[in-house]
Design a protein around this motif. Structure first.
Motif, mmCIF file in Angstrom:
data_model
loop_
_atom_site.group_PDB
_atom_site.id
_atom_site.type_symbol
_atom_site.label_atom_id
_atom_site.label_comp_id
_atom_site.label_asym_id
_atom_site.label_seq_id
_atom_site.Cartn_x
_atom_site.Cartn_y
_atom_site.Cartn_z
ATOM 1 N N GLN A 1 20.790 -65.929 5.938
ATOM 2 C CA GLN A 1 21.349 -65.101 6.997
ATOM 3 C C GLN A 1 22.807 -65.501 7.187
ATOM 4 O OE1 GLN A 1 19.958 -65.945 11.034
ATOM 5 N NE2 GLN A 1 19.022 -67.841 10.302
ATOM 6 N N ARG A 2 23.487 -64.806 8.077
ATOM 7 C CA ARG A 2 24.891 -65.117 8.328
ATOM 8 C C ARG A 2 24.992 -66.494 8.989
ATOM 9 N NH1 ARG A 2 29.372 -61.880 8.571
ATOM 10 N NH2 ARG A 2 31.240 -63.197 8.551
ATOM 11 N N ASN B 1 32.140 -68.082 2.567
ATOM 12 C CA ASN B 1 32.226 -67.399 3.854
ATOM 13 C C ASN B 1 32.943 -66.056 3.716
ATOM 14 O OD1 ASN B 1 30.900 -69.161 5.696
ATOM 15 N ND2 ASN B 1 32.655 -70.537 5.684
ATOM 16 N N ILE C 1 31.549 -61.880 4.129
ATOM 17 C CA ILE C 1 32.231 -60.813 4.858
ATOM 18 C C ILE C 1 32.546 -59.641 3.929
ATOM 19 C CG2 ILE C 1 34.355 -60.219 6.100
ATOM 20 C CD1 ILE C 1 34.418 -63.180 7.046
ATOM 21 N N ASN D 1 29.318 -57.636 2.914
ATOM 22 C CA ASN D 1 28.851 -56.780 4.009
ATOM 23 C C ASN D 1 29.727 -55.537 4.141
ATOM 24 O OD1 ASN D 1 26.705 -58.386 4.738
ATOM 25 N ND2 ASN D 1 27.735 -59.355 6.469
ATOM 26 N N ASP E 1 31.348 -55.465 8.760
ATOM 27 C CA ASP E 1 30.817 -56.829 8.690
ATOM 28 C C ASP E 1 29.975 -57.102 9.936
ATOM 29 O OD1 ASP E 1 30.332 -59.471 7.995
ATOM 30 O OD2 ASP E 1 32.121 -60.168 9.073
ATOM 31 N N ASP E 2 28.814 -56.478 9.983
ATOM 32 C CA ASP E 2 27.878 -56.752 11.070
ATOM 33 C C ASP E 2 27.272 -58.134 10.840
ATOM 34 O OD1 ASP E 2 25.472 -56.907 12.666
ATOM 35 O OD2 ASP E 2 25.617 -54.739 12.936
ATOM 36 N N LEU E 3 27.312 -58.989 11.841
ATOM 37 C CA LEU E 3 26.852 -60.371 11.685
ATOM 38 C C LEU E 3 25.357 -60.470 11.416
ATOM 39 C CD1 LEU E 3 28.881 -62.090 14.550
ATOM 40 C CD2 LEU E 3 29.340 -62.173 12.091
ATOM 41 N N HIS E 4 24.614 -59.415 11.694
ATOM 42 C CA HIS E 4 23.164 -59.501 11.548
ATOM 43 C C HIS E 4 22.676 -59.087 10.156
ATOM 44 C CE1 HIS E 4 23.675 -59.562 15.936
ATOM 45 N NE2 HIS E 4 22.586 -60.306 15.915
ATOM 46 N N ASN F 1 24.557 -72.362 14.367
ATOM 47 C CA ASN F 1 25.068 -71.122 13.793
ATOM 48 C C ASN F 1 26.089 -70.515 14.749
ATOM 49 O OD1 ASN F 1 25.423 -68.462 12.803
ATOM 50 N ND2 ASN F 1 23.426 -68.552 11.799
ATOM 51 N N GLN G 1 28.404 -68.349 14.125
ATOM 52 C CA GLN G 1 28.594 -66.910 13.934
ATOM 53 C C GLN G 1 27.642 -66.094 14.813
ATOM 54 O OE1 GLN G 1 28.623 -69.081 11.525
ATOM 55 N NE2 GLN G 1 30.255 -68.631 10.055
ATOM 56 N N LEU G 2 26.388 -66.524 14.874
ATOM 57 C CA LEU G 2 25.384 -65.794 15.651
ATOM 58 C C LEU G 2 25.165 -66.398 17.027
ATOM 59 C CD1 LEU G 2 22.715 -65.115 12.852
ATOM 60 C CD2 LEU G 2 24.491 -63.565 13.714
#
Length: 598
Positions: free
Chosen positions: A314-315, A324, A328, A331, A338-341, A544, A546-547
């Protein structure tokens, strides 16, 4: 049992006819035969042949078959363009042979030929099931005698133990399937055939515990689909096995012309699989890919298989700034943003029409792996669509499903009653790390592929300085694995310790598992605890950002339990256990037989 005989015949139909007039068992008796392209290379020394294979020099070809009428079958082979230029036939004749014994010997010889690497194996893998039959063990002893006779004639270079310890054998598509594996493959073929005929995509999930043969199913299926795609009407006389129906008619039409790739998240296993695929004529074009290869490439696949799909990412913060940026870029390329999910599973789906995911959710070992809700959603969707297949037969661990379940209980807050697996499986507890290492050395000398493995509970000091130790316990100093790929077969592996990232997906004969202080026992509550200070896998405990996820010790405990569950299910013949935490040591010592108790 009576003596067997091996008839040697030049691959010329008149020569076969002449032999048939002298031996009626060539026209009316179950036999096994080998047709090979023997040449000067076959008669060279083992050392020369190994050197040639290492440098990719062309190997002679071989085909192994069984029949009740050798003369008629040789006529059919002689009309086949692929086999017409082969030179020699060996027919194995035994007065006690029956159809079941011949099918079994055929399967054994095909697997040994592939694992030995002397010849290119021309066979298809159209569906041999590991079926029992009367007096099978007696026949299999005879098979070993037949092997040694063939080895003396130059068909094989290595011994059976050497062959069966090789990656060419372990990752071979020429396997006898268990019943649930054969059922799973048949259902996959039927689903793929129907979906492709209807021009619709699908996601099929194969779920199974460690050692149930998920990787075997993937490799077997790739070879089978390649064989179906390359079969002509002239080849159909050979199709008398489990999956014969898929080589003809509407099934063959639907399953032909498929662009197939396999995604393998683990670097070491990916490298081994690429080597094996290169050794098999019909699989060389199949790409063995990283998830990043799929996402960043321009290829679109009819079918992508994903081995260890629970290890897709996952991200999260990747291993480098380059990775990294790639996440991006991929996606954005695939989804326009670039949706983080978005996960690597989304990349797989975006770049293929059909997917086959091989999953064991209890083998996720890092927070960056696919999250549990995502895996649960995948499993639920597959179940609703009648595309969830389960493997249950234990192939790897001789202790069977009982042992797998016992390991799960050992690593839980509700430990099982003490249990010994007797002669079925060599499970032992060691108080002294040096003694365990010595026993692993002995097992390696006896049967090979015996290694020490451990959780990531020590820093990797030797990465930059090979003279310093990493793991020091009981006065024993050890280092982590030097090799990042194919460590198990590397020269110094017996004196090193493999990490989860080195051995996941592989088989050992014996595993000496060192449980570090990252896993501890709280005596007051009787519950297992995760020690963050004793866990040195940076990516294994990283939050994480990012999330916006911060992982608690309880959440990280799940990953560490999974790591030790994986490590304790690598050994086919036995697992030895050494524990660092004093409280946990006392618990497991009471549950696992000690060296003295066996």
């Amino acid at each position: 049992m009576t003596d067997f005989d091996i008839e040697h015949i030049t691959f010329d139909i008149d020569d076969v006819q002449t032999h048939a007039t002298l031996n009626d068992k060539l026209t009316n008796w179950p036999v096994v035969y080998l047709i090979d392209g023997a040449n000067a290379e076959t008669n060279q020394t083992s050392q020369v042949r190994r050197r040639q294979r290492a440098h990719g020099i062309h190997r002679p070809r071989i085909y192994v078959g069984e029949t009740g009428n050798a003369l008629a079958r040789m006529r059919q082979h002689h009309e086949n363009e692929v086999k017409r230029d082969l030179e020699q036939v060996r027919v194995i004749i035994d007065e006690t042979f029956n159809k079941s014994a011949c099918l079994d010997l055929e399967s054994q010889l095909i697997g040994w030929c592939q694992g030995d690497g002397t010849f290119q194996v021309l066979n298809r893998n159209a569906g041999l099931v590991d079926a029992d039959y009367f007096d099978r063990e007696t026949y299999r002893k005879r098979f070993h005698e037949i092997f040694e006779r063939l080895r003396a004639e130059g068909v094989f270079t290595h011994s059976i133990p050497e062959i069966e310890n090789s990656e060419l054998f372990k990752l071979s598509p020429f396997k006898s399937l268990t019943t649930d594996q054969s059922v799973a493959i048949e259902q996959i073929l039927e689903t793929l055939s129907a979906d492709r005929a209807a021009q619709r995509g699908s996601t099929i999930v194969v779920q199974g515990d460690p050692g149930t043969g998920k990787t075997i199913v993937a490799i077997y299926l790739i070879k089978l689909l390649r064989d179906i795609g390359n079969t002509s009407d002239d080849d159909l006389f050979e199709m008398n096995s489990l999956f014969s129906d898929f080589f003809a008619g509407e099934h063959r039409e639907a399953l032909q012309h498929m662009d197939i790739g396999i995604v393998v998240p683990q670097q070491s296993l990916r490298t081994s699989m690429r080597r094996v695929f290169k050794s098999i004529p019909n699989m060389r074009e199949v790409k063995v890919l990283t998830p990043f290869d799929v996402g960043s490439g321009d290829d679109y696949y009819d079918l992508l298989l994903v081995d260890e799909a629970h290890r897709l990412g996952q991200r999260a913060n990747q291993s480098s700034g380059t990775q990294n940026k790639k996440f991006i870029d991929i996606n954005t390329k695939l989804f326009g943003e670039d949706d983080l999910h978005y996960t690597q599973l989304d990349w797989i789906r975006a770049r293929s029409t059909n997917q086959i995911l091989l999953i064991d959710a209890d083998q996720t070992v890092r927070p960056s792996d696919l999250p549990t809700p995502t895996l649960r959603s995948v499993l639920d969707a597959a179940c609703r669509g009648d595309r969830l297949l389960r493997l249950t037969s234990q192939l790897r661990v001789k202790g069977g499903s009982d042992y797998i379940e016992y390991v799960g209980r050992l690593l839980s807050d509700e430990p099982p009653a003490p249990k010994s697996f007797g002669d079925a499986y060599d499970l032992r507890f060691f108080d002294d790390l040096g003694e365990m290492h010595e026993e692993i050395r002995k097992r390696d000398a006896e049967v090979g592929l015996s290694r020490l493995v451990a959780g990531f509970a020590w820093p990797w000091n030797s990465k930059n300085d090979k003279s310093v130790p990493d793991i020091v316990e009981d006065g024993v100093a050890l280092q982590w694995n030097w090799a990042q790929t194919d460590w198990i077969a590397s020269p110094h592996a017996i004196d090193q310790v493999g990490s989860i990232h080195t051995v996941q997906g592989y088989e050992l004969n014996y595993a000496g598992v060192i449980i570090g202080r990252d896993l501890q026992l709280d005596r007051s509550t009787g519950r297992l605890m995760f020690s963050r200070d004793d866990y040195y896998d940076k990516k294994g405990k990283e939050n994480n950002a990012q999330l916006g996820i911060t992982y608690s010790d309880e959440e990280l405990l799940k990953f560490v339990r999974n790591i030790y569950r994986v490590l304790m299910t690598r050994g086919m013949l036995g697992t030895y256990v050494y524990v660092c935490d004093a409280e946990l040591k006392e618990r497991l010592k009471s549950l696992v037989p000690s060296r003295q108790e066996r």
